[in-house]
Scaffold this motif. Structure first.
Motif, PDB file in Angstrom:
ATOM      1  N   LEU A  66      30.737  89.180   7.790  1.00  0.00           N
ATOM      2  CA  LEU A  66      30.364  87.821   8.190  1.00  0.00           C
ATOM      3  C   LEU A  66      29.800  87.802   9.605  1.00  0.00           C
ATOM      4  CD1 LEU A  66      33.343  86.023   6.505  1.00  0.00           C
ATOM      5  CD2 LEU A  66      30.940  85.685   5.948  1.00  0.00           C
ATOM      6  N   LEU A  67      30.304  88.675  10.459  1.00  0.00           N
ATOM      7  CA  LEU A  67      29.723  88.837  11.792  1.00  0.00           C
ATOM      8  C   LEU A  67      28.258  89.238  11.673  1.00  0.00           C
ATOM      9  CD1 LEU A  67      29.869  89.565  14.965  1.00  0.00           C
ATOM     10  CD2 LEU A  67      30.381  91.862  14.143  1.00  0.00           C
ATOM     11  N   LEU A  68      27.984  90.243  10.850  1.00  0.00           N
ATOM     12  CA  LEU A  68      26.617  90.730  10.690  1.00  0.00           C
ATOM     13  C   LEU A  68      25.708  89.647  10.109  1.00  0.00           C
ATOM     14  CD1 LEU A  68      27.260  94.324   9.307  1.00  0.00           C
ATOM     15  CD2 LEU A  68      26.415  93.723  11.583  1.00  0.00           C
ATOM     16  N   ALA A  69      26.239  88.903   9.136  1.00  0.00           N
ATOM     17  CA  ALA A  69      25.439  87.838   8.520  1.00  0.00           C
ATOM     18  C   ALA A  69      25.048  86.789   9.553  1.00  0.00           C
ATOM     19  CB  ALA A  69      26.213  87.201   7.372  1.00  0.00           C
ATOM     20  N   ALA A  70      26.007  86.402  10.400  1.00  0.00           N
ATOM     21  CA  ALA A  70      25.720  85.396  11.431  1.00  0.00           C
ATOM     22  C   ALA A  70      24.741  85.935  12.466  1.00  0.00           C
ATOM     23  CB  ALA A  70      27.024  84.958  12.096  1.00  0.00           C
ATOM     24  N   LEU A  71      24.922  87.191  12.855  1.00  0.00           N
ATOM     25  CA  LEU A  71      24.032  87.791  13.852  1.00  0.00           C
ATOM     26  C   LEU A  71      22.624  87.962  13.280  1.00  0.00           C
ATOM     27  CD1 LEU A  71      23.843  88.952  16.678  1.00  0.00           C
ATOM     28  CD2 LEU A  71      24.637  91.154  15.774  1.00  0.00           C
ATOM     29  N   ARG A  72      22.538  88.344  12.025  1.00  0.00           N
ATOM     30  CA  ARG A  72      21.226  88.470  11.372  1.00  0.00           C
ATOM     31  C   ARG A  72      20.492  87.131  11.372  1.00  0.00           C
ATOM     32  NH1 ARG A  72      19.550  87.390   5.986  1.00  0.00           N
ATOM     33  NH2 ARG A  72      17.686  88.606   5.397  1.00  0.00           N
TER      34      ARG A  72
END
Length: 575
Positions: A502-508
């Protein structure tokens, strides 16, 4: 336009597409279009695409300059659902899911393709079975029903969405590649190893060290052959069981120093030497091919190139483009913070919500200010190091943070008994081989954080080294305690892997409106390559993404998920 569209790739490269209604069924006619990229490009308002495999489709879209906002990866979802149902390891392809749905013979999954050094991901997966859109949607509809039947449908749906997002991130990282200066790499190798000899033999420095080792033993010894080294020590009257560094360092013998140095340099030569550089670095980029969800725990792996095991000395070759920077972010003390969030232990949540160092705060509460003992106790609880001093440390930890310790204890017990053990969002550790029918499971955490600590939600790894040592079905069938230790760790590491997705999704999502590009990720570290003027924005985006991921994954808690972030030109300068 409908929020969701489904897409199926035909064997000739064309596609079938259809808008989906709230029930997941076509809300309009199925259309046949000749070009995948144009079919997606023509529908910029679609917020989620449903398709068979991101690994199949995303590289083709990225090559055509097409980016999608979200997707639902049917085969990634099938893997999660099979695990959740205690059927981990069964074929997870869409074709296999369709066969199960219709009661037919289930085909095996195609073998995993080996990565090609220096090449982009292929446009198609070998031996992939292309399903008509009607069949794909039948599988998708059944998957929605299976989500609904789970103990916590909303959590499992979030995990499926996060896993699909991770597949998109991995595809985009593979496309971007990690900036890599081949000239710097060659200089590092020359400085460490000396000149290369013709014929591919050991470079000069290794040859010199091998001579020093032989001279110390008084005979020819091959330092690259552990059995030869153990034999040589034995003949010298020194008994050793292995050539591990910790064991060698305890010896008083003149061969020890050059042998340890040889082993260190030999690993660099073999794993990241001149041959590796020639094979894996092209056009100023290293592309190891990241595979999201490549392990039972949800941690990522790389298909070739050793992308998750880059030694610090070799990181000197990871250099940003001119005018650009690397934003390198490491999650701070991730394990105890995740443990606080999943256990709902009031004391540990309060500590994990402070601005101060977490281990120091734990030590002030339970270990008379001894930070080292506090860290050993917390990691011992997570990894099952509960003998000797570890047992005493665990007892002190249990007195101050009883729910946190009970949570991992319950997970370990469930693992020993062969029950299913889950992460907070529902990723599932397989049952032990031969356990009942795999349907009994440890209790899931209660939605009410004030309720009982009904633990055993997990996913993780051994925690030793950069690549997790995964438990696989049957591995611990003769050793319940080994699986119990894995399940204990699975609770924390797996839930951390869910949070990281979810961190990666938000950062993406934030980087989509910038020149910045995600270029590296491994369980608690992320690297963004960006123009210098965007660096501060990226640092703030990582901080915000971490906090958002914490709320989405674990719900409202006081737990903070801070990062130590460095803005550097060279990766090696970040630590």
């Amino acid at each position: 336009m409908a929020e969701r569209w489904a897409l199926a790739v035909a064997e000739d490269g064309g596609v079938e597409v259809a808008a989906l209604g709230p029930d997941g069924l076509p809300a309009g006619p199925v259309r046949r279009e000749p070009d995948l990229a144009e079919a997606v490009r023509a529908r910029p308002d679609v917020t989620r695409w449903v398709w068979r495999s991101t690994a199949e489709i995303a590289p083709r879209l990225l090559a055509a300059g097409v980016r999608v906002e979200r997707c639902y990866d049917v085969e990634a979802a099938e893997t999660l659902l099979l695990g959740h149902e205690g059927r981990y390891g069964e074929p997870h392809s869409a074709a296999a899911a369709l066969a199960r749905l219709h009661g037919g013979p289930v085909p095996p999954d195609p073998p995993q393709r080996s990565a090609e050094p220096g090449a982009q991901s292929p446009l198609f997966e070998p031996q992939a079975v292309h399903l008509p859109l009607s069949d794909l949607l039948a599988v998708y509809a059944e998957q929605q029903r299976r989500h609904d039947r789970s103990a916590h449908p909303d959590r499992l749906r979030l995990l499926t969405a996060a896993e699909s997002a991770g597949m998109l991130v991995a595809a985009e990282m593979n496309r971007a590649g990690l900036p890599w200066r081949a000239d710097v790499h060659r200089q590092v190798l020359h400085d460490l190893l000396g000149e290369r000899y013709a014929g591919g033999g050991e470079p000069r420095r290794l040859a010199e060290l091998a001579e020093e080792v032989s001279a110390a033993f008084g005979r020819r010894v091959r330092p690259d052959l552990p059995a030869d080294v153990v034999k040589a020590f034995g003949q010298a009257g020194v008994k050793v069981a292995s050539t591990r560094r910790w064991e060698l360092e305890s010896l008083d013998h003149p061969a020890v120093k050059p042998l340890i140095e040889y082993k260190k340099l030999y690993r660099v030569w073999v794993a990241h030497g001149w041959s590796w550089l020639q094979d894996w670095v092209r056009d100023g980029r290293f592309r190891p091919e990241f595979l999201a969800g490549g392990t039972v725990t949800g941690r990522w792996v790389t298909n070739g190139g050793g992308g998750l095991q880059i030694p610090k000395v070799i990181r000197r070759a990871v250099v940003a483009d001119p005018g650009w920077r690397l934003v390198v972010a490491d999650a701070d003390q991730m394990e105890p913070r995740v443990l606080a969030a999943i256990s709902r232990d009031p004391g540990l949540m309060e500590v994990a919500g402070r601005e101060s160092d977490l281990y120091q705060s734990v030590s002030d509460r339970a270990f008379s200010g001894d930070r080292a003992q506090a860290k050993l106790a917390v990691l011992g609880a997570v990894y099952g190091q509960t003998s000797g001093d570890g047992l005493k440390n665990l007892a002190a930890l249990r007195r101050r943070f009883p729910r946190a310790v009970a949570y991992v204890d319950d997970a370990a017990r469930a693992g020993e008994e062969g029950r299913l053990v889950r992460t907070w969002l529902g990723r599932t550790c397989p049952p032990a081989a031969g356990a009942a029918d795999g349907t009994e499971e440890a209790g899931l955490p209660q939605d009410d954080p004030s309720g009982p600590s009904d633990s055993s939600d997990a996913s993780g790894s051994s925690g030793s080294g950069e690549r997790p040592q995964e438990w696989v079905p049957g591995y611990a069938s003769s050793n319940a305690r080994a699986r119990g230790r894995f399940a204990r760790n699975f609770v924390v590491q797996g839930s951390a892997a869910d949070w990281a997705l979810l961190l990666l999704a938000a950062l993406r999502r934030t980087c989509a409106d910038m020149a910045a590009e995600l270029v590296f990720f491994q369980h608690d570290e992320v690297i963004v390559h960006c123009p210098e003027e965007e660096a501060d924005t990226v640092v703030a985006a990582i901080r915000d993404a971490a906090e958002l991921a914490g709320r989405l994954t674990f719900g409202p808690t006081p737990v903070r998920f801070p990062f130590t972030t460095a803005v550097v030109e060279c990766y090696a300068d970040a630590k």
